[in-house]
Design a protein around this motif. Structure first.
Motif, mmCIF file in Angstrom:
data_model
loop_
_atom_site.group_PDB
_atom_site.id
_atom_site.type_symbol
_atom_site.label_atom_id
_atom_site.label_comp_id
_atom_site.label_asym_id
_atom_site.label_seq_id
_atom_site.Cartn_x
_atom_site.Cartn_y
_atom_site.Cartn_z
ATOM 1 N N ARG A 58 48.866 -51.473 42.127
ATOM 2 C CA ARG A 58 50.255 -50.681 42.435
ATOM 3 C C ARG A 58 51.036 -51.320 42.167
ATOM 4 N N ASP B 209 55.767 -48.437 44.423
ATOM 5 C CA ASP B 209 56.206 -48.343 45.099
ATOM 6 C C ASP B 209 56.995 -47.936 46.363
ATOM 7 N N ARG C 263 60.631 -41.264 44.686
ATOM 8 C CA ARG C 263 60.039 -43.020 45.363
ATOM 9 C C ARG C 263 58.513 -42.688 44.149
ATOM 10 N N ARG D 34 54.113 -38.708 58.333
ATOM 11 C CA ARG D 34 52.639 -39.340 58.667
ATOM 12 C C ARG D 34 53.369 -40.706 60.163
HETATM 13 MG MG MG Z 1 50.687 -43.577 49.542
#
Ligand code: MG
Ligand code: PEP
Length: 540
Positions: free
Chosen positions: A328, A331, A354, A460
């Motif tokens: 990925r 991030d 972000r 979260r």
């Molecule tokens: Mg994520």
């Protein structure tokens, strides 16, 4: 005995002494070596100092205890060996890092290389490498090694930990983590899970617990301080039972990932860095479904260079061979900050600059990563995916950069493969345009951790919301189904890589929705494999 209740974010049992950790303990930071020559001289100087120190200890011990004296002798030999000197000096030169950091990298690399080998002389050699590396780092002013957990494995109690802090700890010395702040889906908990460390959050940490014996029950979320004899006895039995249960699951290590009625599913691992690869191989994962590549950017003074990224991805490709490994792209931002990124203060970082937004904003950084991925693609079965996508425009920009990167590599005759690409579905917007997105890539990977926070509008990481933040919310399950259908209409594979993918209560539900792959922390590979092999999709 005192009993405290918290929330377990990774199961398991630990018994041991408490180490209370407060931020500010020593860590080595990589800094760009101002001058390679200066760092090499500093290293040579530190080696001379360390050798002199070891020699005097050897002389002191020689007549008293031959065996102990011999250990110093071995360490002097290693320190003065050409291969040790060359490894570190080459690292300073090629990576342009300071001497302390090069010593640390060399130590970690050697530890990684020899990990799992049983021979006693190897254990001895590793111990020597650690000893002299620690000594050199101290002399070089970089203090000891990362966060010092001491010699005996400990239960770490703390107010809070950042993902970088936990990542930098020696997992062999960490029995469990107990934190006041944090949540099940916070990145710190995810890293702890990847390292297979039983973890509790929401326990009011107290520095007075330092040095006391404790039990962490990562099934019920309970912490016992100074446990009674009876409780201790019971938990020793449970620890053994836990170990046996995990051992029993190992029979699934070489099994294929298919349902009882023969449907093949991709069961992949989520990892944070290269040291997690051992567990991926150990549990027999069919590939890597998510490398959170941003962790390589954290806990340092400057962004990793293309050459460093390339080396990491090349190693990943080589180790995984034919098995797919999805990187990925970084991030960064929100809870994954690095000072050098210099992200202006944001009122709401979770919704701020972000993920892919930041990468498209910092094109140089992004290009370096893309070039490293493409260069490494020649060595295995790499794929890549983009985090936090919310529009097709972002894809237009990514594709334009990729075109240029490929042209550049072709122009320079650098070999690369036309790797598969994917998109993380983590925003409600991406769910709604999943069909358009699916047309442009090979796979969609649903990141339910972020998808839940953006759908429910609940942070979260906020412990106050722990009873409300619900990644099993019907809205999330319905969204997963929508994305699977949309992806399949465009011939695109769809999987889940958020934490929910490891919930074996939902394995059958996901498979009935048509999910093509699941990606989970390495420790959950075998329980999920067992669950999917027991699922019969032919049964009504
Ligand atoms: Mg994520
Ligand atoms: C997700 O959001 O579900 C995900 C897999 O990415 P991360 O947890 O790293 O944000």
């Amino acid at each position: 005995m005192e009993i405290f209740k918290g929330t377990a974010t990774f199961s398991g049992i630990a018994i041991g002494k408490i180490l209370y950790y407060s931020r500010g303990e020593y860590q080595i930071r990589q800094s760009m070596a101002g001058s390679v020559k200066k760092e090499i001289l500093a290293f040579r100087d530190a080696s001379l100092h360390a050798a002199a120190d070891l020699k005097s200890q050897y002389e002191e011990k020689r007549l008293l205890n031959q065996q102990e004296a011999y250990a110093f002798f071995r360490q002097i030999e290693l320190l003065e060996s050409e291969s040790f000197r060359r490894a570190i000096e080459d690292c300073i030169k090629s990576e342009k890092v300071n001497a302390a950091y090069a010593v640390m990298l060399n130590r970690d690399e050697m530890t990684e290389t020899f990990r799992g080998l049983e021979a006693s002389f190897i254990a001895e050699k590793l111990e020597d490498i650690r000893e002299i590396s620690g000594c050199l780092i101290r002399i070089l002013g970089g203090s000891s090694a990362r966060i010092n957990l001491g010699d005996e494995p400990v239960i770490l109690v703390t107010e809070s930990l950042s993902p970088t802090e936990i990542m930098e700890m020696d997992k062999n010395r960490l029995l469990a983590v107990v934190m006041h702040h944090g949540s099940a889906d916070s990145h710190t908990s995810i890293v702890a899970k990847t390292m297979e460390i039983p973890t509790l959050v929401d326990v009011m940490a107290d520095d007075e617990w330092e040095g006391r014996t404790a039990i962490v029950d990562g099934y019920t979320g309970t912490l016992y301080i100074d446990p009674d004899e009876e409780v201790l006895k019971e938990y020793k039995l449970r620890l053994e039972a836990d170990r046996k249960e995990k051992e029993a699951l190992l029979r699934f290590r070489d099994e294929t990932d298919e349902t009882a009625d023969g449907k093949k599913i991709g069961l992949y691992a989520n990892i944070g860095n290269m040291s997690d690869l051992n567990n991926v191989l150990y549990y027999g994962a069919a590939g890597i479904g998510l490398l959170r590549s941003e962790f390589q950017y954290l806990g340092r003074e400057s962004a990793p260079r293309e050459s460093e990224l390339f080396q990491t991805y090349k190693k990943l490709a080589e180790v995984m061979g034919d098995r797919p490994a999805v990187i990925r792209t970084a991030d960064l931002g929100a809870d994954k900050q690095a000072a050098y990124l210099d992200i202006p203060e944001e009122t709401n970082p979770i919704m701020g600059n972000r993920g892919i937004r930041l990468c498209l904003d910092r094109e140089k950084l992004f290009r370096a990563q893309l070039r490293a991925i493409y260069r490494a693609s020649a060595y295995g079965s790499l794929a890549m995916m983009y985090p936090m996508i919310s529009s097709e425009k972002e894809l237009d920009e990514i594709e334009a950069i990729i075109r240029e990167v490929k042209e550049e590599l072709t122009g320079k005759k650098v070999p690369f493969r036309d790797i598969e690409t994917g998109i993380m579905i983590e925003t409600p917007a991406a769910v709604m345009i999943a069909r358009e997105l699916a047309k442009r890539v090979d796979f969609l990977s649903i990141g339910t951790n972020d998808l839940t926070q953006y759908t429910l509008a609940m942070d979260r990481q906020n412990p106050l919301l722990k009873d409300k933040y619900d990644d099993h919310h019907p809205a999330i399950l319905r969204m997963i189904r929508m994305v699977v259908d949309a992806g399949h209409q465009e011939g695109c594979r769809v999987g889940i890589c958020g934490e929910i993918a490891a919930d074996t209560q939902l394995t059958e539900t996901f498979l009935r929705m048509g999910v093509d792959f699941l990606s989970v922390v390495p420790a959950c590979i075998l329980p999920v494999r067992k669950a999917l092999r027991e699922t019969d999709l032919g049964r009504e």
